[in-house]
Design an enzyme around this catalytic site. Structure first.
Site, PDB file in Angstrom:
ATOM      1  N   HIS A   1       0.762  -1.225   0.095  1.00  0.00           N
ATOM      2  CA  HIS A   1      -0.139   0.206  -0.042  1.00  0.00           C
ATOM      3  C   HIS A   1       0.820   1.299   0.018  1.00  0.00           C
ATOM      4  O   HIS A   1       2.080   0.960   0.058  1.00  0.00           O
ATOM      5  CB  HIS A   1      -0.960  -0.074   1.177  1.00  0.00           C
ATOM      6  CG  HIS A   1      -0.225   0.112   2.614  1.00  0.00           C
ATOM      7  ND1 HIS A   1       0.484  -0.594   3.056  1.00  0.00           N
ATOM      8  CD2 HIS A   1      -0.018   1.257   3.332  1.00  0.00           C
ATOM      9  CE1 HIS A   1       1.036  -0.294   4.389  1.00  0.00           C
ATOM     10  NE2 HIS A   1       0.611   0.840   4.493  1.00  0.00           N
TER      11      HIS A   1
ATOM     12  N   HIS B   1       1.471   3.873   1.996  1.00  0.00           N
ATOM     13  CA  HIS B   1       2.056   4.766   3.092  1.00  0.00           C
ATOM     14  C   HIS B   1       3.460   4.770   3.109  1.00  0.00           C
ATOM     15  O   HIS B   1       4.121   4.033   2.732  1.00  0.00           O
ATOM     16  CB  HIS B   1       1.124   4.267   4.396  1.00  0.00           C
ATOM     17  CG  HIS B   1       0.072   4.578   4.770  1.00  0.00           C
ATOM     18  ND1 HIS B   1      -0.727   3.746   5.656  1.00  0.00           N
ATOM     19  CD2 HIS B   1      -0.730   5.531   4.357  1.00  0.00           C
ATOM     20  CE1 HIS B   1      -2.026   4.577   5.826  1.00  0.00           C
ATOM     21  NE2 HIS B   1      -1.874   5.401   4.993  1.00  0.00           N
TER      22      HIS B   1
ATOM     23  N   ASP C   1       6.053   4.726   4.891  1.00  0.00           N
ATOM     24  CA  ASP C   1       7.070   3.618   5.481  1.00  0.00           C
ATOM     25  C   ASP C   1       7.062   2.202   4.696  1.00  0.00           C
ATOM     26  O   ASP C   1       7.833   1.435   4.942  1.00  0.00           O
ATOM     27  CB  ASP C   1       6.645   3.289   6.830  1.00  0.00           C
ATOM     28  CG  ASP C   1       5.373   3.083   7.362  1.00  0.00           C
ATOM     29  OD1 ASP C   1       4.404   3.491   6.701  1.00  0.00           O
ATOM     30  OD2 ASP C   1       4.879   1.995   8.134  1.00  0.00           O
ATOM     31  N   HIS C   2       6.328   2.278   3.660  1.00  0.00           N
ATOM     32  CA  HIS C   2       6.229   1.183   2.927  1.00  0.00           C
ATOM     33  C   HIS C   2       6.441   1.279   1.174  1.00  0.00           C
ATOM     34  O   HIS C   2       6.534   0.379   0.573  1.00  0.00           O
ATOM     35  CB  HIS C   2       4.830   0.506   2.941  1.00  0.00           C
ATOM     36  CG  HIS C   2       4.321  -0.087   4.017  1.00  0.00           C
ATOM     37  ND1 HIS C   2       4.515  -1.580   4.487  1.00  0.00           N
ATOM     38  CD2 HIS C   2       4.063   0.338   5.183  1.00  0.00           C
ATOM     39  CE1 HIS C   2       4.043  -1.589   5.982  1.00  0.00           C
ATOM     40  NE2 HIS C   2       3.644  -0.379   6.331  1.00  0.00           N
TER      41      HIS C   2
ATOM     42  N   ASP D   1       0.074  -3.876   6.749  1.00  0.00           N
ATOM     43  CA  ASP D   1      -0.907  -3.215   7.517  1.00  0.00           C
ATOM     44  C   ASP D   1      -2.296  -3.405   7.551  1.00  0.00           C
ATOM     45  O   ASP D   1      -2.929  -3.284   6.088  1.00  0.00           O
ATOM     46  CB  ASP D   1      -0.832  -1.646   7.267  1.00  0.00           C
ATOM     47  CG  ASP D   1       0.641  -1.151   7.554  1.00  0.00           C
ATOM     48  OD1 ASP D   1       1.242  -2.073   7.762  1.00  0.00           O
ATOM     49  OD2 ASP D   1       0.851  -0.087   7.697  1.00  0.00           O
TER      50      ASP D   1
ATOM     51  N   HIS E   1       7.275  -4.934  11.867  1.00  0.00           N
ATOM     52  CA  HIS E   1       6.530  -3.434  11.821  1.00  0.00           C
ATOM     53  C   HIS E   1       6.066  -3.369  13.141  1.00  0.00           C
ATOM     54  O   HIS E   1       4.801  -3.209  13.324  1.00  0.00           O
ATOM     55  CB  HIS E   1       5.273  -3.951  10.898  1.00  0.00           C
ATOM     56  CG  HIS E   1       4.662  -2.455  10.189  1.00  0.00           C
ATOM     57  ND1 HIS E   1       3.832  -1.911  10.956  1.00  0.00           N
ATOM     58  CD2 HIS E   1       4.813  -1.744   9.303  1.00  0.00           C
ATOM     59  CE1 HIS E   1       3.315  -0.954  10.438  1.00  0.00           C
ATOM     60  NE2 HIS E   1       4.121  -0.774   9.392  1.00  0.00           N
TER      61      HIS E   1
END
Length: 305
Positions: free
Chosen positions: A63, A65, A67-68, A208, A266
């Site tokens: 996805h 966001h 941090d990914h 997530d 994570h």
């Protein structure tokens, strides 16, 4: 001989810490190198882990966001800088294609690598190859998020005792494996007579998400499940509110899905002691639990018998 291991490049969640980089996971699967969710700082982590850009054959983003995915620009440019000759396939949620395009061309560079964008927008298989089958399931997060699973087809395992019994040796073994039957001294020997069923291996990657059907579908009978455990049980309310899992929830998924090796990752920066995640998960899951650390190498378990 197979070479199957997870190289952990980062284990933090939204905020990195002194010991934990933003996300990044490279799955070595024979000739494939699947890079999942590259966050900021991923190039340096790859250097420290001994991973070259040429090791990457597929880029998979769960996805959009930061941090990914904020490591995508560096990875894309590094592929061309290092003149990676093989095609690299990029998979990500189709709803975030505009984000990927911005990340791919975040700054000026001379593009030479064949990066093939193959976004996903529905549950099910999306790629096949010598490695087997790649499939995805939609998860539950404030932005659209997908988990990934690699499924190797079942095969046959030769039995040395049976090969000897039927007089099959040397090049004849490969011939029998290829043809399925073989004439040996006037009698027909079948593959089934000298081998046994070999279950294919499965790897699942779940980032997530809240608990949902997609999590269980991905985890089913996985030899290795890499799964987020952002929170501990004491903060279940936060986990649900922000679309995340606790260590206990991740462990419950593993216990109910027949997982062999559970890899927790994570982690929220609010928890200074990583052993707490192991302790919480062990109360629910009595299998193999690994609390991921940056730069760790975690082997995929040997084949089930």
């Amino acid at each position: 001989m197979s070479n199957r291991e997870l190289i952990v490049l980062g284990t933090a969640s939204q905020v990195p810490t002194r010991r934990r980089n933003h996300n990044g996971y490279l799955l070595r699967w024979d000739a494939e190198g699947l890079l999942f969710d590259p966050g900021e700082g991923i190039q340096r982590q790859m250097l420290l882990a001994g991973v070259a850009a040429s090791d990457v054959t597929r880029l998979l983003v769960s996805h959009f966001h930061g941090d990914h995915c904020l490591g995508v620009p560096g990875i894309v440019q590094r592929l061309s800088l290092d003149k990676v000759a093989h095609p690299v396939h990029a998979h990500y949620p189709a709803s975030g294609q505009h984000f990927f395009e911005r990340l791919r061309y975040a700054s000026s560079f001379y593009e030479t690598t064949d990066l093939r964008e193959e976004p996903v927008d529905t549950d099910g298989p999306f790629a096949t190859g010598p490695f087997g089958l790649l499939e995805t399931r939609r998860l539950e997060h404030p932005v659209e998020s997908f988990g990934y699973r690699l499924v190797e087809p079942d095969g046959r395992r030769m039995r040395p005792d049976k090969l000897a019994e039927f007089g099959v040796s040397g090049p004849l073994v490969a011939e029998l494996s290829r043809a399925g039957t073989l004439d040996v001294d006037g009698r027909t020997v079948t593959l089934e007579q000298v081998s046994e069923h070999r279950p294919g291996q499965r790897f699942a990657f779940v980032m997530d998400t809240r608990l949902c059907d997609g999590v269980y579908a991905l985890a089913e009978n996985a030899d290795m499940l890499v799964i987020e455990s952002t929170f501990l049980n004491q903060d279940t309310e936060f986990a649900t509110r922000y679309g995340h899992l606790t260590a206990a929830q991740a462990a419950r998924v593993a216990a109910e899905s027949g997982v062999r090796r559970l890899v927790l990752t994570h982690f929220s920066q609010r928890y200074p002691d990583p052993t707490a995640f192991h302790a919480e998960a062990a109360e629910v899951f009595d299998g193999d639990i690994v609390v991921a650390e940056d730069l760790a190498r975690i082997p995929v378990p040997k084949r089930a018998t």
